[in-house]
Design a protein around this motif. Structure first.
Motif, PDB file in Angstrom:
ATOM      1  N   ARG A 130       0.820  -1.325   0.130  1.00  0.00           N
ATOM      2  CA  ARG A 130      -0.169  -0.088   0.058  1.00  0.00           C
ATOM      3  C   ARG A 130       0.937   1.269  -0.098  1.00  0.00           C
ATOM      4  NH1 ARG A 130      -5.672  -1.253  -0.075  1.00  0.00           N
ATOM      5  NH2 ARG A 130      -5.422  -2.837  -1.252  1.00  0.00           N
ATOM      6  N   ALA A 139       0.893   4.408  -2.620  1.00  0.00           N
ATOM      7  CA  ALA A 139       0.767   5.661  -2.165  1.00  0.00           C
ATOM      8  C   ALA A 139       1.699   6.671  -2.790  1.00  0.00           C
ATOM      9  CB  ALA A 139       0.537   5.541  -0.617  1.00  0.00           C
ATOM     10  N   ALA A 168     -13.336   4.152   5.843  1.00  0.00           N
ATOM     11  CA  ALA A 168     -13.020   4.553   4.493  1.00  0.00           C
ATOM     12  C   ALA A 168     -13.738   6.081   4.324  1.00  0.00           C
ATOM     13  CB  ALA A 168     -13.334   3.714   3.420  1.00  0.00           C
ATOM     14  N   ALA A 177     -12.030   8.814   6.498  1.00  0.00           N
ATOM     15  CA  ALA A 177     -10.909   9.221   5.947  1.00  0.00           C
ATOM     16  C   ALA A 177     -11.019  10.233   4.852  1.00  0.00           C
ATOM     17  CB  ALA A 177     -10.107   8.085   5.475  1.00  0.00           C
ATOM     18  N   VAL A 178     -11.997   9.840   4.017  1.00  0.00           N
ATOM     19  CA  VAL A 178     -12.026  11.213   2.824  1.00  0.00           C
ATOM     20  C   VAL A 178     -12.809  12.423   3.359  1.00  0.00           C
ATOM     21  CG1 VAL A 178     -13.718  11.411   0.851  1.00  0.00           C
ATOM     22  CG2 VAL A 178     -12.677   9.144   1.318  1.00  0.00           C
ATOM     23  N   TYR A 197      -4.578  13.333   1.698  1.00  0.00           N
ATOM     24  CA  TYR A 197      -5.670  12.330   1.274  1.00  0.00           C
ATOM     25  C   TYR A 197      -4.906  11.015   1.126  1.00  0.00           C
ATOM     26  CZ  TYR A 197     -10.028  15.247   0.146  1.00  0.00           C
ATOM     27  OH  TYR A 197     -10.684  15.776   0.117  1.00  0.00           O
ATOM     28  N   THR A 220      -5.919   7.685   3.151  1.00  0.00           N
ATOM     29  CA  THR A 220      -6.371   6.617   2.476  1.00  0.00           C
ATOM     30  C   THR A 220      -5.666   5.311   2.919  1.00  0.00           C
ATOM     31  OG1 THR A 220      -6.906   7.962   0.634  1.00  0.00           O
ATOM     32  CG2 THR A 220      -7.072   5.671   0.167  1.00  0.00           C
ATOM     33  N   ALA A 226      -6.736   4.477   6.305  1.00  0.00           N
ATOM     34  CA  ALA A 226      -7.925   3.685   6.210  1.00  0.00           C
ATOM     35  C   ALA A 226      -8.162   2.266   5.999  1.00  0.00           C
ATOM     36  CB  ALA A 226      -8.941   4.358   5.499  1.00  0.00           C
ATOM     37  N   ASP A 227      -6.860   2.179   4.601  1.00  0.00           N
ATOM     38  CA  ASP A 227      -6.649   0.884   4.284  1.00  0.00           C
ATOM     39  C   ASP A 227      -6.090  -0.135   5.489  1.00  0.00           C
ATOM     40  OD1 ASP A 227      -7.646   1.379   1.916  1.00  0.00           O
ATOM     41  OD2 ASP A 227      -5.669   1.653   0.718  1.00  0.00           O
TER      42      ASP A 227
END
Lengths: 333, 305
Positions: free
Chosen positions: B8, B12, B232, B235-236, B284, B288, B291-292
């Motif tokens: 991840r 990113a 998720a 996070a957004v 962001y 993200t 959140a993942d």
């Protein structure tokens, strides 16, 4: 005194078309350590019966019974709190769908142990030891490592074994198994059946085994209750039922099972014509009469539960008379 | 879990690089920067001098590589407008934005999740309807109007809290409520929907069949699965609150990143604009990623995917 005594149990569900009478006044009992099979086709009320016994009916469902006693305790009037003390501890349940019956977010160990910890207040370590023992007993190798695995890492057959071990954690007096083999491959089915029978005899647990498959019943049940359209239409010790079925529906079901050696290759399998009547609203007379090959004008009246020799009962006006010649089955080649 | 995180993080980083290229190019494609910096009254000579002074006459690729090299060592150049470096400006404004966003998210989470669970458990009762009303009002009300209402009621009329500035925690209460309420409805409704779905599932029936207490069934077995999509979304929402709180920042006169970006855009302060865009994109990306990772911690199946 039987372990479970059910008298005139009714379950009603409000649906859009009116009131669905899913279970319409059934009687049965389960002795300690015996295996009772509830047999019937989809929608005959067998799953509703099991949920009613567990106290897990849908919120809108209404239950009533003249008697619903588990080991002398009246289940119908028990508070939800006292009921949850029994669930999992003295009566446990195994469900049809092993693929979705386990929580994907927690390890098997966590899910196996939590019931025992809740009911018996044991330490996590003690609970894990019992879980390892039981996983071994249900035939899962490397039980200790399995405890830290998640449900998605196991096949359906293994998950159903885990469910069986989970049901046994608190040494319940009664296990309700709702079609536990239906979702499994045939080879796995036979293993699971054998396992359930062995464990039931070893631990002396009473089992209500729910199935639509009379072939399964013959192999494991002590007694059978056949359900049709929300009623128990026949109940008997297994050998008596197979030797002399008293209800035309039972005879119909038995003739649907292909027998090696007797069913000729290429011949069409038997089926019972027609469909189950709608259970919304009242059912007048014998619920089976529109599909019955021996139906008579008398069948417009509700049939009594007739007693036959041995602990054998059938809900048919003609249960104690010689069987009239069956309607010629439609044969096609 | 280790390889999952490494994978991840690599994703990113490549996303961050892509964003830096795209934002750099977009800015340079938006018009002749030298002309707009020089202003409408500048002569052609002055524009040319600015072009050379700011290095805008060089090929765009080498301009980008220069900028990227600087960015990697936290050197974003000097502001065209303020007498300080871009990094100083951002370091000055960032704490305000982070405090505001963090408080607003904490508020939104602590209201929306319990309320969503309650609405699901009390489905189709007046409690559920009330929660729905609360959500609809939150979604329909413009945040600047809600902010102004808060100022009128709590700062002007009741005088409980200050209306503007960023000197103490009191200054953050009203803006955090205004910003947090904006994020609450979506999270609440997602929690409610998730709970309703999960409560119908087979494993909840299994949990009940084990005789577990209602609290254990709802919070241990149901909420943990229902909350996965909410993580998720949160996070957004936080990314949005950090990058897009311009409106709330100006209503409450908070000098945060949003205000800085707005000023920089209107003053053609390109180094600042570019740095703020990159930082918000990084917010962001990091969110993200978090959140993942949080979802993988919640759901074992995600880890092995």
């Amino acid at each position: 005194m039987p372990l479970l005594d059910v008298n005139n149990l009714r379950v009603d569900l409000p649906v859009e078309a009116g009131m669905l009478h899913a279970v319409r006044g059934i009687d049965f009992h389960v002795e300690r350590g015996e295996m009772l099979c509830l047999v019937g086709e989809s929608g005959c009320g067998k799953s509703m019966t099991s949920l009613a016994l567990m106290g897990l009916l849908p919120r809108k469902a209404r239950l009533s019974a003249d008697r619903l006693e588990f080991d002398g305790t009246d289940l119908a009037t028990l508070s939800e709190r006292r009921r949850s003390d029994l669930r999992g501890a003295r009566m446990a349940m195994i469900f049809q769908e092993p693929m979705t019956a386990l929580n994907p977010a927690y390890t098997l160990g966590n899910q196996l142990c939590e019931g025992l910890i809740r009911h018996r207040g044991v330490s996590r370590r003690e609970a894990r030891e019992r879980a390892i023992y039981l996983l071994g007993r249900v035939g899962i190798s490397a039980a200790k490592e399995r405890l830290d695995q998640y449900p998605h890492q196991l096949s359906g057959g293994l998950r159903q074994r885990v469910m069986i071990a989970m049901a046994l954690m608190c040494e319940p007096d009664l296990i309700i198994a709702d079609e536990p083999t239906t979702a499994l491959d045939v080879t796995i089915q036979a293993q699971i059946l054998r396992l359930l029978r062995e464990l039931q005899q070893e631990f002396g647990t009473a089992v209500i085994f729910i199935t639509h498959d009379l072939g399964v019943v013959a192999r494991i049940a002590d007694r059978v209750a056949v359900m049709y359209a929300g009623e128990v239409i026949e109940s008997a010790p297994t050998p008596a039922l197979y030797a002399a079925p008293g209800h035309p529906y039972t005879r119909g079901l038995l003739s649907c099972i292909p027998t090696p050696g007797r069913t000729l290759p290429g011949s069409r399998l038997q089926a019972i014509p027609g469909v189950v009547p709608s259970l919304v609203g009242d059912v007048k007379g014998c619920a089976f009469r529109n599909r019955c090959p021996q139906a008579q004008p008398t069948c417009e009246r509700t049939p009594p539960l007739m007693s036959l020799p041995g602990d054998h009962r059938a809900r048919c006006h003609f249960a104690d008379r010689p069987v009239p010649a069956p309607r010629q089955p439609e044969t096609m080649s | 879990m280790g390889t999952f995180i490494i994978r991840r993080v690599l994703v990113a980083i490549s996303v961050a690089l892509t964003i830096s290229v795209v934002s750099f190019m977009l800015l340079h494609l938006s018009g002749d920067l030298a002309t707009s910096i020089a202003g409408p009254e500048a002569t052609a000579e002055q524009v040319e001098r600015i072009r050379v002074d700011y290095g805008l006459d060089r090929p765009i690729v080498s301009q980008y590589l220069d900028w990227l090299g600087g960015a990697l060592t936290f050197d974003f150049g000097r502001s065209y407008y303020y007498q300080s470096t871009v990094v100083e400006l951002i370091a000055d404004r960032m704490p305000i934005t982070l405090t505001l966003g963090g408080l607003a998210l904490a508020l939104a989470v602590s209201i929306s999740i319990p309320l969503g669970v309650l609405a699901a458990l009390k489905r189709d009762t007046w409690i559920d309807r009330l929660a729905l009303l609360f959500a609809v009002v939150g979604q329909a009300m413009p945040s600047f109007w809600f902010g102004l209402t808060l100022i009128v009621v709590f700062a002007v009329t009741l005088q409980w809290l200050p209306a503007a500035g960023s000197d103490g925690w009191q200054h953050f209460v009203l803006p955090a409520i205004a910003l947090g309420y904006y994020a609450t409805p979506a999270m609440m409704r997602l929690t409610r929907t998730g709970m309703l779905e999960v409560l119908e599932s087979d494993y909840i029936r299994t949990a009940r069949a084990k005789g577990l207490r209602a609290g254990s069934v709802i919070f241990k077995h149901a909420l943990r699965n229902a909350v996965i999509p909410v993580v998720a979304l949160a996070a957004v929402e936080l990314g949005f609150m950090l990058g897009g709180s311009v409106v709330i920042e100006s209503v409450f006169s908070l000098n945060g990143l949003g205000q800085l970006a707005w000023d920089a855009i209107s003053r053609n302060d390109y180094p600042v604009v570019q740095a703020v865009v990159l930082i918000i994109a990084l917010f962001y990306i990091v969110l993200t990623l978090l959140a993942d990772v949080a979802n993988a911690a919640l759901d074992a199946r995600i880890r092995t995917r």
